[in-house]
Enzyme design. Structure first.
Site, short mmCIF file in Angstrom:
data_model
loop_
_atom_site.label_atom_id
_atom_site.label_comp_id
_atom_site.label_asym_id
_atom_site.label_seq_id
_atom_site.Cartn_x
_atom_site.Cartn_y
_atom_site.Cartn_z
N ASP A 162 0.55 0.38 0.56
CA ASP A 162 1.09 -0.97 0.53
C ASP A 162 0.27 -1.82 -0.43
O ASP A 162 -0.94 -1.60 -0.59
CB ASP A 162 1.06 -1.59 1.92
CG ASP A 162 2.08 -0.97 2.86
OD1 ASP A 162 3.10 -0.47 2.36
OD2 ASP A 162 1.84 -0.99 4.08
N TYR A 174 -6.52 5.82 9.10
CA TYR A 174 -6.56 4.41 8.68
C TYR A 174 -7.54 3.62 9.55
O TYR A 174 -7.81 3.97 10.70
CB TYR A 174 -5.19 3.75 8.84
CG TYR A 174 -4.10 4.31 7.98
CD1 TYR A 174 -3.86 3.81 6.70
CD2 TYR A 174 -3.27 5.33 8.46
CE1 TYR A 174 -2.84 4.33 5.92
CE2 TYR A 174 -2.24 5.85 7.68
CZ TYR A 174 -2.03 5.33 6.41
OH TYR A 174 -1.02 5.85 5.63
N ASP A 205 2.47 -7.89 7.24
CA ASP A 205 1.20 -7.97 6.51
C ASP A 205 1.00 -9.41 6.03
O ASP A 205 1.85 -10.28 6.27
CB ASP A 205 1.18 -6.97 5.35
CG ASP A 205 2.31 -7.20 4.35
OD1 ASP A 205 2.63 -8.36 4.07
OD2 ASP A 205 2.88 -6.21 3.85
N ARG A 260 1.83 -0.72 10.11
CA ARG A 260 2.34 -2.08 10.34
C ARG A 260 3.23 -2.13 11.58
O ARG A 260 3.21 -3.10 12.34
CB ARG A 260 3.11 -2.58 9.11
CG ARG A 260 2.20 -2.98 7.96
CD ARG A 260 3.02 -3.44 6.76
NE ARG A 260 3.74 -2.34 6.13
CZ ARG A 260 4.93 -2.45 5.55
NH1 ARG A 260 5.56 -3.61 5.55
NH2 ARG A 260 5.51 -1.42 4.98
#
Length: 245
Positions: free
Chosen positions: A21, A49, A63, A147
């Site tokens: 992203d 992550y 985000d 997300r």
């Protein structure tokens, strides 16, 4: 990516194994030359992550780049699901809908409703919590949207996102100036050594005798010949070759 293309010149094919992203940092596997042929095998590797979530707020994109709105603080303790779960990719994602990227449709004002998919989360751990911030470590299968995991906590979105690993590749060892030889990059796949006629056949894409649970590397004294998949008849069929025809 653009920097790699400029450095290597127009004649060298360059690709990648999984996007990041725009707001995210961390590991991105850049594929050069014949390594672009193994993209799908590298993209299938599990991901790791670390993310910092902002709690009590929502974002239209999940985000910091979306429209933000104050909401309610997620319930405590957090519900952090692991195992096989059903997940709906965010509207602002690279998933294709009718040949167009979902994020392009969403930015054009179109309503985007993506189908749920099954993903696997093997680790979802709270690292720390301070006021309206919380950090999590996540390990998951390819195709998982962090997300969405954060949004599912309640009113929350990803403030920061860093991909710390892809399969055997760790962010601490990442070096944009170093090119890893293809055979070294594929050591996560089991290997089968061939010689003589079997090696020649494999080099021409012909199935050879052998059994495996999944994709294997076929090698001989000169190095990597091909990647092969098992067949029910007890053979291994080359699906990606690396020797000139």
């Amino acid at each position: 990516m653009a920097g790699v293309r400029r450095r290597l010149g127009k004649g060298v094919k360059v690709g990648h194994a999984g996007t990041l992203d725009p707001f995210a940092t961390g590991v991105l596997l850049v594929l050069v030359g014949r390594a672009t042929r193994v993209q799908r095998f590298l993209m299938a590797l599990p991901k790791r992550y670390e993310t910092v979530a902002r709690l009590g707020w929502t974002s239209t994109t999940g985000d910091p780049e979306g429209e933000l709105a104050a909401g309610r603080m997620p319930a405590q303790p957090f519900v952090l699901p692991t195992g096989l779960i059903r997940q709906r990719p965010p509207a602002y994602s690279a998933v294709k809908v009718g040949g167009r990227r979902a994020y392009a449709l969403a930015r054009a004002g179109e309503t985007v409703e993506l189908a749920e998919r099954e993903v696997e989360v093997t680790r979802f751990e709270l690292l720390w919590r301070e006021d309206d911030r919380a950090a999590f470590a996540i390990e998951c299968s390819s195709g998982t949207y962090v997300r969405s995991l954060i949004a599912d906590l309640g009113d929350a979105y990803c403030l920061e996102l860093r991909r710390t690993g892809i399969g055997p590749f760790e962010v601490g060892a990442a070096d944009p100036e170093t090119i890893i030889p293809l055979d070294d990059a594929l050591t996560f796949l089991p290997a089968l050594m061939l010689s003589g006629e079997e090696a020649r056949k494999a080099g021409h894409g012909v199935a050879v005798e052998g059994r495996a649970e999944g994709v294997v590397r076929l090698l001989d004294a000169d190095g990597l010949i091909a990647l092969a998949e098992p067949r029910e008849d007890g053979t291994l069929k080359p699906v990606v070759g690396f020797r000139p025809g």
